[in-house]
Write a protein that holds these residues in place. Structure first.
Motif, short mmCIF file in Angstrom:
data_model
loop_
_atom_site.label_atom_id
_atom_site.label_comp_id
_atom_site.label_asym_id
_atom_site.label_seq_id
_atom_site.Cartn_x
_atom_site.Cartn_y
_atom_site.Cartn_z
N TYR A 118 0.79 -1.24 0.00
CA TYR A 118 0.00 0.00 0.00
C TYR A 118 0.82 1.28 0.00
CZ TYR A 118 -3.52 -3.46 1.07
OH TYR A 118 -4.32 -4.56 1.02
N VAL A 155 -16.19 -2.77 0.16
CA VAL A 155 -14.83 -2.42 0.58
C VAL A 155 -13.84 -3.16 -0.31
CG1 VAL A 155 -13.22 -2.34 2.51
CG2 VAL A 155 -15.68 -2.19 2.94
N GLY A 156 -12.82 -2.44 -0.79
CA GLY A 156 -11.78 -3.07 -1.60
C GLY A 156 -12.35 -3.64 -2.88
N GLY A 207 -11.49 -3.70 -5.95
CA GLY A 207 -10.64 -4.23 -7.03
C GLY A 207 -10.85 -3.51 -8.35
N LEU A 215 -6.88 1.94 -8.24
CA LEU A 215 -8.05 1.06 -8.39
C LEU A 215 -9.35 1.86 -8.41
CD1 LEU A 215 -6.98 -2.09 -6.33
CD2 LEU A 215 -7.18 -1.84 -8.81
N LEU A 251 -15.39 1.81 -0.82
CA LEU A 251 -14.31 2.26 0.07
C LEU A 251 -13.05 1.53 -0.39
CD1 LEU A 251 -13.81 3.89 2.70
CD2 LEU A 251 -14.27 1.78 3.95
N GLU A 252 -12.11 2.27 -0.92
CA GLU A 252 -10.95 1.65 -1.57
C GLU A 252 -9.70 2.44 -1.19
OE1 GLU A 252 -10.23 -1.10 -3.91
OE2 GLU A 252 -8.39 -0.29 -3.05
N VAL A 253 -8.65 1.73 -0.77
CA VAL A 253 -7.43 2.44 -0.36
C VAL A 253 -6.55 2.83 -1.55
CG1 VAL A 253 -7.22 1.58 2.00
CG2 VAL A 253 -6.30 0.22 0.12
N PHE A 275 -5.46 -8.19 -11.28
CA PHE A 275 -6.53 -9.18 -11.32
C PHE A 275 -6.69 -9.79 -12.72
CE2 PHE A 275 -7.68 -5.41 -8.82
CZ PHE A 275 -7.54 -5.94 -7.56
N TYR A 309 -0.78 -2.43 -4.59
CA TYR A 309 -2.15 -2.00 -4.90
C TYR A 309 -2.20 -0.55 -5.37
CZ TYR A 309 -4.12 -6.40 -3.53
OH TYR A 309 -4.43 -7.72 -3.50
N ASN A 334 -15.01 -8.77 -0.68
CA ASN A 334 -14.51 -10.03 -1.24
C ASN A 334 -12.99 -9.98 -1.29
OD1 ASN A 334 -15.13 -12.64 -2.62
ND2 ASN A 334 -13.92 -11.69 -4.24
N GLU A 335 -12.35 -10.91 -0.63
CA GLU A 335 -10.88 -11.00 -0.60
C GLU A 335 -10.22 -9.70 -0.15
OE1 GLU A 335 -8.40 -13.14 -3.19
OE2 GLU A 335 -10.03 -14.20 -4.17
N THR A 366 -9.80 -13.49 -8.92
CA THR A 366 -10.77 -13.51 -7.83
C THR A 366 -12.12 -13.92 -8.42
OG1 THR A 366 -11.29 -11.19 -8.14
CG2 THR A 366 -9.55 -11.71 -6.55
C1 SAM Z 1 -7.25 -9.05 -3.24
S1 SAM Z 1 -7.94 -7.53 -3.74
C2 SAM Z 1 -9.65 -7.99 -3.99
C3 SAM Z 1 -10.35 -7.08 -4.96
C4 SAM Z 1 -11.82 -7.39 -5.24
N1 SAM Z 1 -12.62 -7.35 -4.05
C5 SAM Z 1 -11.98 -8.71 -5.93
O1 SAM Z 1 -12.50 -9.64 -5.33
O2 SAM Z 1 -11.57 -8.82 -7.11
C6 SAM Z 1 -7.98 -6.58 -2.25
C7 SAM Z 1 -8.63 -5.22 -2.39
O3 SAM Z 1 -8.83 -4.64 -1.09
C8 SAM Z 1 -8.33 -3.31 -1.07
N2 SAM Z 1 -8.07 -3.03 0.34
C9 SAM Z 1 -7.21 -3.64 1.18
N3 SAM Z 1 -7.31 -3.17 2.43
C10 SAM Z 1 -8.31 -2.25 2.41
C11 SAM Z 1 -8.92 -1.42 3.40
N4 SAM Z 1 -8.50 -1.43 4.67
N5 SAM Z 1 -9.92 -0.60 3.03
C12 SAM Z 1 -10.34 -0.57 1.74
N6 SAM Z 1 -9.80 -1.33 0.76
C13 SAM Z 1 -8.80 -2.16 1.10
C14 SAM Z 1 -7.21 -3.36 -2.07
O4 SAM Z 1 -6.80 -2.11 -2.52
C15 SAM Z 1 -7.87 -4.21 -3.18
O5 SAM Z 1 -8.77 -3.46 -3.95
#
Ligand code: SAM
Length: 391
Positions: free
Chosen positions: A49, A101-102, A104, A135, A129-131, A63, A56, A171-172, A71
């Motif tokens: 990060y 959240v996250g 992807g 992405l 919500l995405e860090v 992906f 990321y 998811n993930e 995923t």
């Molecule tokens: C393994 S990827 C999975 C992406 C998507 N959910 C998928 O299934 O294809 C992990 C995702 O979580 C995000 N992420 C990780 N920690 C996070 C946090 N604390 N808050 C928001 N996003 C986060 C990453 O930037 C990335 O988009």
């Protein structure tokens, strides 16, 4: 070790190598500034990060077929279309809002919104919500291409809301949250961290302390951990769930990820932990290989997730395998929408469904857990094969 890994993996471009070298210098400088050592959780955080070159944050494809790993949402629309049944039930029971959240590449958001529209059960608002800024831009592009008419419902959040009613979906994401590495050696418990020697990252152990030591001692007793055992302890993921517990009014967290209940996670035979790296569809266990160019993950201890959520006021609403969850949500009916007599359309869907539910692929290792507040009705996805008692 790293040289052996490098020999077996695809060669990165010169630009990618330069970016990774810059990130490595930055991490090494931070290690020096911290007195010569950082915990593995900090290394993982920086490698994934760091705003400039972290995995990321950077421009790697990540992906799908052209990236490093696949995923469930990247396997096609079937996953999201099936998940939509559970989302729709939760929106009807609570409030018509989703936060993903996250997110992807944004495929899950696009497919879920399209399916909820088809069912006439659209949420009023779909927050993401995405860090990763990179992405967020990609998610915007995906939604703009695939569901432009639904884009006005989508909002990108730059921090957790103060209060939320509805469905929180991830998811993930838990597996991508930085975790500590711990080595149990009888009476002494060490935190495995990272130092630098001759310009290379090396493992370096220090006595564990504070909250980590407390958790490691509890686990040693609970799971009869023997000397010589190495594994991860994730403090961040359970704390993140507890944070949501304070935010949720009437709603649910639906978390999908790979992992196990604690007894399986800290099984005597899993004595090297679950740390895993993914680079161009090659999985290996060497996190120092080209920081910023590969994903680093740990499996989820779902017992820790439940303990944190319930201690913070959430109810456990269900826990099962991805396979059970998708069948409960009507995967078979979703597949039946496409006639098998049209093999060019049907076979790719059947192939993706096989990956989602096969015990040899994602069906058994991936779990779905629902935690919520103010929900007493049984949730569709857990009606058969609920494994809550295993947690
Ligand atoms: C393994 S990827 C999975 C992406 C998507 N959910 C998928 O299934 O294809 C992990 C995702 O979580 C995000 N992420 C990780 N920690 C996070 C946090 N604390 N808050 C928001 N996003 C986060 C990453 O930037 C990335 O988009």
């Amino acid at each position: 070790m790293t040289a052996r890994i490098a020999a077996s993996l695809p060669v990165p471009t010169a630009d990618a190598l330069a970016g990774s070298a810059a990130l490595s210098r930055d991490i090494a400088a931070r290690i020096e500034a911290a007195g010569g050592w950082i915990g593995f959780d900090r290394f993982m955080d920086l490698a994934l990060y760091s705003p400039a070159q972290g995995y990321y944050a950077g421009g790697a494809h990540k992906f799908g077929a052209g990236g490093d790993f696949i995923t469930a949402p990247e396997l096609g629309s079937t996953f999201a279309q099936t998940l939509a049944a559970q989302a729709a039930q939760l929106l009807a029971l609570t409030s018509p809002q989703i936060v993903e959240v996250g997110a992807g590449s944004g495929q899950l958001a696009a497919d879920l919104l399209l399916e909820l529209a088809r069912r006439d059960q659209l949420p009023k608002c779909y927050g993401i919500l995405e860090v990763s800024g990179e992405l967020c831009a990609r998610q915007h592009e995906t939604l703009g291409k695939r569901a432009p008419h639904l884009l006005p419902r989508v909002r990108w959040l730059d921090h957790l809301p103060e209060h939320f009613d509805g469905l929180v979906l991830a998811n993930e994401v838990l597996d991508a949250m930085p975790a500590h590495l711990v080595s149990w050696n009888g009476a002494t418990i060490a935190e495995r961290g990272v130092a630098v020697k001759d310009g290379q990252f090396i493992w370096s152990d220090r006595p564990a302390n504070g909250r980590l030591l407390e958790r490691a001692r509890v686990l040693a007793a609970e799971c009869a951990i023997a000397p010589g055992y190495l594994s991860e302890i994730a403090l961040l993921a359970p704390a993140w769930v507890a944070q949501w517990a304070a935010i949720l009014g009437h709603g649910a967290l639906l978390l999908i990820d790979y992992g196990f209940p604690r007894r399986e996670y800290y099984h005597p035979q899993r004595d090297a932990g679950t740390l895993m790296c993914h680079y161009r569809h090659h999985a290996h266990g060497e996190p120092f290989y080209l920081p910023g160019l590969q994903d680093i993950t740990v499996h989820v201890d779902f017992t820790a997730i439940v303990e944190a959520g319930c201690a913070a006021g959430l109810d456990l609403l269900g826990y099962t395998t991805q396979s059970n969850f998708l069948f409960n949500c009507g995967l078979t009916e979703i597949l039946a929408r496409t006639p098998a007599s049209d093999p060019m359309r049907y076979l790719p869907l059947a192939n993706a469904a096989q990956k989602l539910v096969s015990p040899a692929e994602m069906g058994e290792l991936f779990k779905v857990i629902a935690l919520g507040k103010g929900i007493s009705e049984p949730l569709l996805g857990f009606v058969n094969g609920d494994r809550s008692a295993a947690l």
